[in-house]
Design a protein around this motif. Structure first.
Motif, PDB file in Angstrom:
ATOM      1  N   UNK A 101       0.763  -1.242  -0.128  1.00  0.00           N
ATOM      2  CA  UNK A 101       0.038   0.040   0.002  1.00  0.00           C
ATOM      3  C   UNK A 101       0.869   1.452   0.174  1.00  0.00           C
ATOM      4  N   UNK A 102       2.090   1.087  -0.045  1.00  0.00           N
ATOM      5  CA  UNK A 102       3.120   2.192   0.018  1.00  0.00           C
ATOM      6  C   UNK A 102       3.193   3.003  -1.310  1.00  0.00           C
ATOM      7  N   UNK A 103       1.880   3.705  -1.635  1.00  0.00           N
ATOM      8  CA  UNK A 103       2.065   4.229  -3.237  1.00  0.00           C
ATOM      9  C   UNK A 103       2.131   5.828  -2.872  1.00  0.00           C
ATOM     10  N   UNK A 104       2.511   6.219  -1.744  1.00  0.00           N
ATOM     11  CA  UNK A 104       2.483   7.723  -1.379  1.00  0.00           C
ATOM     12  C   UNK A 104       3.787   8.163  -2.270  1.00  0.00           C
ATOM     13  N   UNK A 105       3.526   9.421  -3.047  1.00  0.00           N
ATOM     14  CA  UNK A 105       4.640  10.062  -3.773  1.00  0.00           C
ATOM     15  C   UNK A 105       5.476  10.850  -2.828  1.00  0.00           C
ATOM     16  N   UNK A 106       6.740  10.453  -2.729  1.00  0.00           N
ATOM     17  CA  UNK A 106       7.477  11.211  -1.899  1.00  0.00           C
ATOM     18  C   UNK A 106       8.251  12.326  -2.714  1.00  0.00           C
ATOM     19  N   UNK A 107       8.305  13.338  -1.878  1.00  0.00           N
ATOM     20  CA  UNK A 107       9.058  14.650  -2.482  1.00  0.00           C
ATOM     21  C   UNK A 107      10.320  14.600  -2.038  1.00  0.00           C
ATOM     22  N   UNK A 108      11.462  14.618  -2.911  1.00  0.00           N
ATOM     23  CA  UNK A 108      12.713  14.719  -2.946  1.00  0.00           C
ATOM     24  C   UNK A 108      13.393  16.109  -2.276  1.00  0.00           C
ATOM     25  N   UNK A 109      12.611  17.028  -2.685  1.00  0.00           N
ATOM     26  CA  UNK A 109      13.165  18.486  -2.452  1.00  0.00           C
ATOM     27  C   UNK A 109      12.490  18.799  -0.855  1.00  0.00           C
ATOM     28  N   UNK A 110      12.535  17.769   0.112  1.00  0.00           N
ATOM     29  CA  UNK A 110      12.313  18.491   1.415  1.00  0.00           C
ATOM     30  C   UNK A 110      13.047  19.061   1.979  1.00  0.00           C
ATOM     31  N   UNK A 111      12.806  19.768   3.099  1.00  0.00           N
ATOM     32  CA  UNK A 111      13.784  20.742   3.913  1.00  0.00           C
ATOM     33  C   UNK A 111      14.829  19.779   4.480  1.00  0.00           C
ATOM     34  N   UNK A 112      14.461  18.711   4.751  1.00  0.00           N
ATOM     35  CA  UNK A 112      15.630  18.070   5.530  1.00  0.00           C
ATOM     36  C   UNK A 112      16.609  17.336   4.736  1.00  0.00           C
ATOM     37  N   UNK A 113      16.332  17.597   3.237  1.00  0.00           N
ATOM     38  CA  UNK A 113      17.249  16.692   2.302  1.00  0.00           C
ATOM     39  C   UNK A 113      18.841  17.262   2.543  1.00  0.00           C
ATOM     40  N   UNK A 114      19.071  18.214   2.906  1.00  0.00           N
ATOM     41  CA  UNK A 114      20.563  18.717   3.100  1.00  0.00           C
ATOM     42  C   UNK A 114      21.198  18.019   4.150  1.00  0.00           C
ATOM     43  N   UNK A 115      20.283  17.713   5.073  1.00  0.00           N
ATOM     44  CA  UNK A 115      20.826  16.967   6.295  1.00  0.00           C
ATOM     45  C   UNK A 115      21.148  15.664   6.278  1.00  0.00           C
ATOM     46  N   UNK A 116      20.490  14.959   5.558  1.00  0.00           N
ATOM     47  CA  UNK A 116      20.538  13.674   4.955  1.00  0.00           C
ATOM     48  C   UNK A 116      21.688  13.319   4.331  1.00  0.00           C
ATOM     49  N   UNK A 117      22.081  14.286   3.425  1.00  0.00           N
ATOM     50  CA  UNK A 117      23.287  14.442   2.600  1.00  0.00           C
ATOM     51  C   UNK A 117      24.564  14.390   3.479  1.00  0.00           C
ATOM     52  N   UNK A 118      24.505  14.734   4.610  1.00  0.00           N
ATOM     53  CA  UNK A 118      25.637  14.813   5.516  1.00  0.00           C
ATOM     54  C   UNK A 118      26.252  13.561   6.048  1.00  0.00           C
ATOM     55  N   UNK A 119      25.404  12.400   5.847  1.00  0.00           N
ATOM     56  CA  UNK A 119      25.969  10.995   5.988  1.00  0.00           C
ATOM     57  C   UNK A 119      25.534  10.295   5.041  1.00  0.00           C
ATOM     58  N   UNK A 120      26.239   9.184   4.498  1.00  0.00           N
ATOM     59  CA  UNK A 120      25.910   8.320   3.579  1.00  0.00           C
ATOM     60  C   UNK A 120      25.296   6.986   3.782  1.00  0.00           C
ATOM     61  N   UNK A 121      25.415   6.402   5.230  1.00  0.00           N
ATOM     62  CA  UNK A 121      24.979   5.077   5.462  1.00  0.00           C
ATOM     63  C   UNK A 121      23.972   5.539   6.866  1.00  0.00           C
ATOM     64  N   UNK A 122      23.068   4.658   7.178  1.00  0.00           N
ATOM     65  CA  UNK A 122      22.271   4.436   8.516  1.00  0.00           C
ATOM     66  C   UNK A 122      23.322   3.833   9.576  1.00  0.00           C
ATOM     67  N   UNK A 123      24.530   3.762   9.491  1.00  0.00           N
ATOM     68  CA  UNK A 123      25.378   3.139  10.609  1.00  0.00           C
ATOM     69  C   UNK A 123      25.649   3.907  11.743  1.00  0.00           C
ATOM     70  N   UNK A 124      25.311   3.564  12.875  1.00  0.00           N
ATOM     71  CA  UNK A 124      25.656   4.620  13.904  1.00  0.00           C
ATOM     72  C   UNK A 124      27.082   4.775  14.113  1.00  0.00           C
ATOM     73  N   UNK A 125      27.768   3.657  14.115  1.00  0.00           N
ATOM     74  CA  UNK A 125      29.221   3.686  14.486  1.00  0.00           C
ATOM     75  C   UNK A 125      30.055   4.504  13.287  1.00  0.00           C
ATOM     76  N   UNK A 126      29.652   4.338  12.068  1.00  0.00           N
ATOM     77  CA  UNK A 126      30.208   4.977  11.065  1.00  0.00           C
ATOM     78  C   UNK A 126      29.843   6.575  10.939  1.00  0.00           C
ATOM     79  N   UNK A 127      28.508   6.858  11.126  1.00  0.00           N
ATOM     80  CA  UNK A 127      28.221   8.263  11.373  1.00  0.00           C
ATOM     81  C   UNK A 127      28.904   8.932  12.483  1.00  0.00           C
ATOM     82  N   UNK A 128      29.248   8.134  13.885  1.00  0.00           N
ATOM     83  CA  UNK A 128      29.685   8.599  14.780  1.00  0.00           C
ATOM     84  C   UNK A 128      30.996   9.222  14.549  1.00  0.00           C
TER      85      UNK A 128
END
Length: 1783
Positions: free
Chosen positions: A889-916
């Motif tokens: 049912x995940x048919x919701x269209x996601x916007x890539x230009x959300x305001x928090x996109x630059x923050x996501x770009x700071x890190x490449x992975x969802x690994x807490x130790x790498x990001x640490x």
């Protein structure tokens, strides 16, 4: 047969009974003819006023009506009690025996049942009820009493033709019953509350009395009301002859009444139907009337449930068939009750009466199921609820496209709780599992209910004020109405439904309900204009969304109890995004209110934010919203959810990107953003909300036992709690349904495991404190969601710090600011919610954390602690694959230009130790690294000067250095790396928490460990540590700042000292210039002052002249400076006075001569009586008054003040002084102050300006002249006379008893009596002082806590001040001739005591004088010195001794007297006389007294004085026993004389600390009567006289004539001495139920009625009608005068007020039987003292709100008794109010 009604009633009854015995039909015809005469209907029942009396006669069948009633009750064969009561009735509820929570028992059945050791409570009924004894559907058979149930005592059989005439009478009475109900519709066309006339009420009461007789009457009435053919014939004017006779008045009245009935039926409004419920005509049956019962039910609803009618119907319900048919009839009319509720003018009364009936019907499981099946009960409830809600709907106004309608929070109906009876009945029915399943399985019913819940969504919408404050602030109660309505209407229904959905077999019903609920929520979104991806307004909020909360609770229960999974719910991301919008809005609004962002909206919004977390609402409100966020967080992408939280908190603008330092685009208006100073708090709120998703596990994966444990720990750690507070503050959901049974046992177990019991002091209740086990589970996050105020959080934090220090886990110098909250570590998440771990690992959260750490100086300490805890959780919790990766049912269209996109770009992975450890460039002007570190650590820095690379790791290392006070001080500990890190850092100091986090990261990741080793291994070695005065480390900057602060503080203190010194020097120079005497004058004045002060002190026996300081102006005065200085224009302005409290007292009068305490007794029953001091004095006074008319000693008898030892005026003081002038100014200001009510509560009352104790008199204390030789000067005489008269007038006006006012007026008639009255006041206070010391002046045990209390007692009794004032008054009052006459009288007495004047010339009898009164009068006439005092005591001691010998001699038998007399007879060979020989003196006394004194028969004497034990004694007296008896008789005089000496001359300390048991010897030494050791002192050695034989003979012979002529009276007066013991309050039973049962049905012995509010006097044990006027006794005043303007209004006194005047001169102590509360009455004022009965947990239960068994706390009873004896009620008790004779 009309002639029967004109003759004898007994004869008529016998005639009717005999006719029935021979011919029943003829008898019926005769009774009908009689009824045609008696029951002729009119507007007021019958035209005959004696109709009821005649009906009683015919019912009795020749017997009395009382005997008839008794006979019928004995034939009652019903197995049910059915006792019906109304509001405020005290009943019982036994949970051990109950099978339904609505069960209740009357007191009679409870007493006759076996409930010993059961869990029962006593409650005061609010709406009325009925006894369920014998009903097996709600009560176990073991709980039945002996008179009900299947095993009851069998009744007597009914004789043949019993009630033959009575049944006919009942038929005709109910015909008139219907006629009366119909006729009242003529005055009320639209119904409404009807007030019946007195005649109608009497008729209804008579019918009710008949129905209460039991099954013989009840069965016939039930058949009568259910007889369809009878009702049909009546409506067709058949069946009775009077209805078919065209000339009958009854027929015409009957036809008119039928027309009124049909008109009323036509005028009845029909309920508005609901679309979801199909109208198949099932609701039209309410208008089909086939029986009496149908019509009666119609009138009951129309007249808003008149109490006389519903009581008759309820008393018929023990009949099974009647109960079944009545429940059907009640259900058919139920939909019209909603209309009546909306129209009623007295909603509370109507609601109570509706529930009074419905609870008897719907609590029965079988009956409720029958009604749901046959009478569509569930549809009726929904229809009624719809008609209740519909009138107060309003437009929501959320947006311009909003067409939703919600309930108006300002509606009058919402405030009056008109919905309460409907909802209460609905919940009662749904508590039956079968009916709840029927409801859940019906799609139409569920849909209809959810549609009604939609009306509660969006209630009380608030818009944030951005510019100005609202003009009018609404009352806080208006906000609470909306919360109560949602909880009662929505939440309570939900708990019943969830109780049904408790196992996997019902999971299909849960899924159907959830899908229906989702569709309804979608409709709500459409109605609100909520489009896809649209955010809700930021400055707008409502706390009411019950549909969302239903969804949250149902899903939580389905997952936890029924095995459902989130995937089965079929909720898409788009739906989850919408679902979380409103809960997120509400939660952030709660934090915004905490940050004062809504302060311009007034208290209305803040009240809602507090109620949102309150224990009464939290389970349904905040817990449901938080769980819905947790559910949506497990469905939505983690970055989206995290960003949504920060976006809703409006803190995006402070999240500047580290690389560009440019704020992201704001999705909200900048004008609505938080103020700059509030941004740190809102940022903290955002992180708190994220932390709550993981830490608050209340809705998820916790059993009910664990939830209650968490609640208890929060309460224990936030405050000291009583047991009831713990029980009540557990969320209300656990107190309903099946979970209510868990509370008691589980709470007891939890307190045993997690709490320490702290027994309270005397007036404190038992509380519970957390133990070590509780602090280990202390959770600050959960506490944040449960505590309402910051002070509770602060209290918990302070207590936690104290706990750490007590367990040596923290150094003493550490403060609260150094400790972070001890968050509970997050190890794992429940299996169904494992996807929440993705929030901890998402890139957006780490980017936000990195950004905040770069601004660590701009955020709060709590924010930093939460960030570290989130990092800790991210290292512990394992990542989980995204929940919606393959979700269809995940048919919701996601916007890539959300305001928090630059923050996501700071890190490449969802690994807490790498990001640490990832390095990110930041601006160099933010946090430049240490230069040494930058040269050695190439991974940490860029070569550019403007950019520096930082990671979360490096920022934490920098933070660690700041917190530890040392630079580059962190290093890894191998021991910590090998540990499991399952526990948080203890103590949670900043450095410890950071260190634990770094070690955890290093232990879990080799890369992190290697990076830390590289950084720490290449940094410079730590510098020398600098510490502060407490040993805490400081960095260089902090050290320099502290040094500068110390220097600035020293400079400031030096400047202040210099200014103070300059001011003192300047003031001293000014004084010297203005008043600088010459050296000779200064020396002369000083010498004169010293000599004068020494002389005055010596003359008065004082060591140092006292100094008094005014508490208002602060000036000091001595007795040398006041009164008669030359040139003083107004000497009274300088008079100093002592602040006192004057009150009439009868405490001394309640002393007894028996050690046995008085126990409560039932009125009219026998109880042993004891002799009281007051009764004894009254008897003696009456006897002396009688003899004063027959003897020449009239003046002596009348002037003796006999009442001073029993009743008098008590004077106490707080010990502070004030100028009379200052006091007048103070009183003027008090009177002008409208907030001061004491002056109106107490006559002349005021508060001491210093200690604020209650006072009402100022007693002058420094009016002594400078020299005694000028005491006769005119100015001084005028001044002191004025002061004395003003003081006495004040005492007279303050006295609250008419008896004392009359006594003062009588005593003020002449100078001598005036002195006698003042002496009586001194006597009373001396006796009170002795009583407060325990009737002894010896202090044997040395108790450090006892000395301050004893000195306080002496200070509070200003006996010396009052006596000195009286002494000075006596020197100047009246004319010189009067003073000379009084002095001559006293000289005569002294001469008589010393034997210098022969007895024949005297007109007084010394043997009949009161020695204490003589001592006071002699001290008034003699110089006030210690020498004269000792002389007077010596003279009076001789008299006291001879009086004691006379008293003892009267107890001898004739043989003993003859033997003692012969000892001094020379002719009989007696011993030579010696004044030191007891035998000689006693023999002389017997010899010189006339023999008539000893020849009074015992019976005649006891009959004369009404006392026992004062006649001849059978005890054989030896010389030793006589000596001991005499010492006991003279001891009281020595005690009072010692106290007087102590108050006048302040010599020695009383009580005297000694190990001796001989109090007589100790006091004799203290008074100077003997110089020997106290243990060796003989009473004879204390006698000091020159000619003992002549003196004794003179005293005895002067009384001879009186004894010979009045031998009986003389004997009673000479032997009236008693040794009185301390008074006591009632000896109350340990169990309060014993006291309650003793007085439960007691009748007042004055008025003969059963009081509604019974009370018992704790002083004398009298049973009182507390709030009734009752019937006064002949000697009681029954009128209270009150002033209204210039008029005087008479008010009849209540019985309690009258008793207070009679028993305690205006002061009395009452224990209210129905509430266990102790009430004090002081004149026109009253106060609730508290209670002496506590429950098993050591708590008060005033008014039986909890109803637990109560037990006596002896310490409280002793405290109450002590306060009564010490007369400290005014200062010890708060909350005094003017009772206005209404109580």
């Amino acid at each position: 047969m009309a002639y029967l009604l004109h003759g004898s009633k007994l004869s008529a009854s016998q005639i009717v009974a005999s006719i029935f015995q021979h011919d029943a039909e003829k008898g019926k015809s005769l009774v009908h003819e009689i009824c045609d005469q008696l029951l002729v209907p009119s507007k007021h029942t019958s035209r005959r006023t004696d109709a009821i009396e005649w009906l009683k006669v015919f019912f009795s069948e020749g017997d009395s009506f009382d005997n008839f009633c008794t006979k019928v009750r004995n034939m009652d064969s019903s197995s049910l009690c059915g006792c019906v009561w109304t509001a405020n009735f005290v009943a019982y509820r036994c949970r051990t025996c109950a099978t339904s929570p609505c069960m209740s028992l009357c007191a009679a059945c409870f007493e006759k049942g076996v409930h010993e050791g059961h869990d029962y409570n006593i409650f005061r009924s609010e709406a009325g009820g009925a006894c369920d004894c014998g009903d097996s559907s709600v009560l176990q058979a073991s709980g039945f009493c002996s008179h009900h149930g299947p095993n009851r005592i069998p009744p007597q059989p009914q004789p043949p033709r019993f009630l033959a005439a009575g049944k006919v009478l009942l038929d005709r009475m109910f015909l008139m019953f219907i006629h009366v109900l119909r006729m009242f519709s003529e005055d009320s066309t639209d119904g409404g509350n009807i007030s019946f006339p007195t005649e109608v009420k009497q008729f209804f009461e008579f019918v009710l009395d008949l129905v209460k007789l039991g099954s013989p009457v009840r069965k016939h009435v039930s058949q009568l009301l259910l007889n369809e053919s009878l009702y049909s014939d009546i409506m067709q004017c058949k069946r009775y002859k009077c209805l078919s006779d065209s000339n009958s008045q009854i027929l015409s009245f009957h036809k008119k009444s039928m027309d009124l009935f049909h008109d009323a039926v036509k005028a009845t409004d029909k309920p508005i139907m609901v679309e979801e419920i199909k109208d198949t005509g099932q609701f039209d049956r309410s208008y089909q009337y086939k029986t009496y019962l149908d019509e009666i039910m119609f009138w009951i609803v129309r007249y808003e449930f008149p109490e006389p009618v519903i009581l008759i119907v309820l008393n018929l319900l023990p009949d099974t068939e009647m109960k079944r048919e009545f429940s059907k009839c009640f259900t058919r009319h139920y939909s019209r009750i909603a209309i009546s509720l909306l129209r009623s003018s007295n909603v509370d009364q109507l609601c109570n009466r509706v529930v009074h009936i419905s609870v008897q019907l719907f609590s029965n499981n079988d009956l409720a199921c029958m009604l749901a099946t046959e009478e569509n009960l569930l549809e009726v409830f929904l229809l009624s609820m719809h008609n209740i809600i519909r009138p107060f709907l309003e437009d929501s106004q959320t947006s311009s496209r909003d067409y939703h309608q919600c309930i108006s929070s300002n509606s009058h109906h919402l405030k009056t709780n008109v919905y309460w009876p409907i909802v209460s009945d609905f919940v009662n029915v749904l508590s039956h599992q079968r009916i709840a399943r029927m409801f859940l399985e019906s799609a139409n019913l569920i849909n209809c209910w959810f549609q009604q819940l939609m009306a509660f969504c969006g209630m009380d919408l608030c818009n944030r004020q951005l510019r100005s404050h609202i003009e009018y602030d609404r009352e806080p109660t208006m906000a609470m109405h909306a919360f109560y309505s949602e909880r009662e209407s929505c939440a309570t229904t939900l708990w019943c439904l969830i109780d049904t959905l408790q196992d996997p077999t019902t999971s299909h019903m849960t899924l159907i309900v959830i899908r229906t609920l989702m569709d309804t929520i979608t409709e709500l979104f459409d109605a609100l204009g909520f489009e896809e991806m649209q955010t809700l307004p930021y400055d707008q909020c409502s706390f009411h969304y019950p549909l969302h909360r239903y969804l949250a609770q149902l899903i939580s229960n389905g997952i936890k109890k029924q095995g459902l999974t989130i995937r089965e719910l079929n909720i898409s991301e788009d739906e989850a995004m919408k679902l979380m919008s409103h809960p997120l809005q509400v939660l952030t609004t709660m934090y915004e209110v905490t940050c004062n962002m809504w302060v311009r909206n007034g208290i209305h919004v803040s009240t809602q934010a507090l109620a949102y977390k309150q224990y009464f609402f939290c389970k349904f409100f905040i817990d449901s919203d938080l769980y819905l966020l947790q559910l949506c967080a497990s469905i939505l992408p983690p970055d989206t959810f995290i960003a949504s939280v920060f976006e809703r908190c409006r803190v995006i603008d402070c999240l500047n990107l580290p690389r560009t330092a440019v704020a992201p685009t704001l999705p909200y208006k900048s004008s609505s953003a938080p103020h700059e100073e509030k941004i740190p708090k809102m940022l903290e709120a955002a992180f708190k909300l994220i932390l709550s998703i993981f830490s608050v596990k209340t809705p998820i994966d916790l059993k009910d036992e664990d939830l209650i444990q968490a609640e208890v720990i929060v309460l224990l750690t936030s405050q000291s709690c009583t047991y009831s507070m713990l029980s009540d503050h557990i969320p209300h959901e656990f107190h309903s349904g099946s979970k209510a049974l868990l509370i008691t046992d589980l709470l007891t177990k939890l307190l045993k495991d997690f709490a320490t019991k702290k027994e309270g002091d005397t007036m404190e209740q038992t509380t519970y404190l957390p133990n070590d086990a509780a602090w280990k589970l202390y959770d600050p996050v959960f506490m944040e969601h449960r505590t309402l105020y910051k002070r509770d959080m602060q209290h918990a934090h302070t207590s936690y710090l104290k706990h750490l220090k007590e367990n040596d886990k923290l150094e003493k110098h550490v403060t609260e600011a150094d400790i972070w909250p001890p968050y509970q570590p997050v190890h794992t998440l429940p299996a169904q919610y494992e996807s929440l771990a993705n929030l901890l690992h998402c890139k957006t959260l780490f980017a936000f954390i990195f950004t905040i750490l770069n601004k660590q100086d701009e955020v709060t300490d709590i924010t930093l602690s939460i960030i570290l805890h989130l990092l800790d959780a991210s290292f512990r919790v394992t990542p989980f694959p995204p929940h919606g990766a393959d979700f269809p049912e995940n048919k919701r269209s996601r916007k890539e230009d959300v305001w928090y996109a630059p923050f996501q770009a700071l890190y490449d992975l969802n690994d807490p130790f790498v990001n640490f450890v990832k390095l990110i460039p930041v601006s160099d002007d933010k946090h430049p690294l240490d230069q040494s570190a930058s040269q050695t650590t190439s991974p940490s820095h860029n070569q550019s000067q403007k950019m520096t690379k930082e990671s979360i790791l490096t920022l934490l290392l920098r933070l660690y250095d700041k917190c530890s006070g040392k630079s580059a001080s962190f290093c890894l500990d191998e021991n910590k790396l090998n540990s499991s890190f399952t526990l948080p850092a203890v103590p949670p100091m900043r450095a410890n928490v950071i260190s634990n986090l770094l070690h955890l990261a290093a232990a879990r990741s080799a890369e992190v460990k290697q990076t830390i080793q590289v950084i720490c291994g290449t940094t410079a070695p730590p510098s020398a540590m600098v510490t502060d005065v407490d040993g805490r480390p400081l960095d260089m900057d902090e050290q320099s700042r502290k040094l500068q602060a110390r220097e600035a503080r020293k400079r400031l203190m030096k400047q202040m000292a210099m200014k103070q010194q300059q001011f003192m020097q300047q003031a001293q120079m000014t004084l010297m210039v203005s008043e600088q005497p010459s050296d000779s004058q200064l020396q002369s004045n000083f010498s004169e002052s010293m000599v004068e002060e020494d002389n005055l002190a010596r003359d008065f026996g004082l060591k140092v002249m006292p100094t008094y300081e005014c508490v208002i102006c602060g000036n000091s005065e001595t007795e040398l400076e006041a009164t008669n200085e030359q040139g003083d224009s107004n000497p009274s302005e300088r008079l100093m006075s002592l602040i006192c409290l004057v009150q009439p007292s009868t405490v001394l009068g309640h002393r007894t001569d028996s050690v046995r305490k008085t126990a409560p007794y039932k009125p009219g029953s026998y109880h042993p009586k004891v002799l009281s001091c007051r009764g004894h004095v009254v008897n003696r006074h009456n006897l002396m008054k009688l003899q004063s008319h027959h003897t020449k000693f009239e003046q002596q008898f009348r002037e003796q003040n006999l009442f001073a030892s029993a009743v008098g005026i008590h004077v106490s003081s707080c010990g502070h002084h004030v100028h009379l002038a200052c006091q007048r100014d103070y009183m003027d200001s008090v009177r002008r102050d409208e907030s001061s009510q004491l002056n109106y509560d107490m006559h002349r009352g005021f508060m001491c300006p210093l200690c604020r104790q209650t006072s009402n008199l100022v007693l002058p204390c420094n009016i002594r002249p400078k020299q005694f030789n000028i005491s006769e000067t005119q100015n001084y005489r005028v001044l002191i006379s004025k002061i004395w008269l003003e003081t006495l007038n004040d005492i007279e006006s303050i006295s609250e008893s008419a008896t004392f006012s009359a006594l003062i007026a009588q005593q003020s008639s002449n100078s001598l009596n005036l002195v006698a009255f003042a002496s009586a006041i001194v006597r009373t206070n001396l006796e009170n002082h002795l009583l407060q010391l325990g009737n002894t002046l010896l202090l044997k045990e040395v108790d450090p806590s006892l000395s301050p209390r004893l000195s306080l007692i002496s200070r509070k009794l200003p006996v010396g001040n009052f006596f000195i004032l009286m002494y000075r008054m006596n020197k100047v009052n009246g004319s010189k001739e009067t003073r000379d006459r009084n002095s001559a009288h006293m000289r005569t007495v002294v001469d008589r005591l010393s034997g210098r004047i022969p007895g024949e010339s005297s007109d007084i009898l010394l043997l009949l004088e009161d020695p204490i009164t003589l001592l006071l009068q002699m001290m008034l006439e003699s110089p006030l010195t210690q020498a004269h005092f000792h002389t007077n005591v010596e003279l009076l001691f001789n008299l006291v001794y001879i009086q004691a010998l006379v008293h003892v001699s009267c107890k001898f038998s004739s043989e003993e007297r003859r033997a003692w007399k012969n000892n001094v007879s020379t002719s009989m060979g007696g011993i030579p006389f010696s004044s030191d020989n007891l035998e000689c003196l006693l023999g002389f006394v017997i010899r010189f007294l006339p023999h008539q004194l000893f020849e009074i028969p015992k019976e005649s004497f006891e009959q004369l004085i009404g006392l026992q034990g004062m006649g001849y004694s059978t005890t054989v007296f030896s010389p030793q026993s006589v000596m001991e008896h005499v010492e006991r008789l003279v001891l009281h005089f020595l005690q009072v004389a010692s106290l007087l000496h102590h108050h006048l001359f302040d010599e020695g300390h009383l009580p005297i600390k000694t190990n001796s048991k001989n109090e007589f010897g100790v006091l004799a030494t203290y008074l100077g009567l003997s110089d020997e050791s106290p243990n060796s002192i003989d009473v004879m050695k204390c006698l000091k006289w020159d000619k003992p034989t002549s003196i004794v003979r003179q005293w005895c012979e002067e009384s001879s004539d009186f004894i010979r002529s009045h031998s009986k009276s003389a004997r009673s007066l000479l032997t009236s001495h008693r040794t009185w013991l301390a008074p006591h309050l009632l000896d109350l039973p340990r169990h309060y139920s014993t006291l309650f049962q003793l007085f439960r049905e007691s009748k007042c012995d004055k008025c003969g009625s059963m009081p509604d509010d019974p009370a018992v006097c704790l002083v004398c044990g009298a049973f009182i009608c507390y709030k009734k006027t009752c019937k006064p006794e002949p000697h009681e005043d029954d009128v209270l005068f009150s002033s209204t303007g210039n008029s005087r209004v008479e008010t009849q006194l209540k019985a309690a007020c009258r008793h207070a005047q009679r028993c305690g001169a205006g002061t009395s102590i009452f224990l209210l039987i129905n509430s266990a509360v102790v009430v004090l009455i002081r004149g026109t004022r009253a106060c609730i003292w508290g209670t002496v009965y506590l429950d098993a947990h050591g708590e008060e239960d005033r008014g039986w709100k909890r109803g637990k068994p109560l037990f006596l706390k002896p310490e409280r009873l002793r405290l109450l008794e002590q306060q009564w004896i010490q007369h400290v009620f005014d200062s010890a008790c708060k909350g005094w109010t003017v009772h206005g004779n209404s109580l």
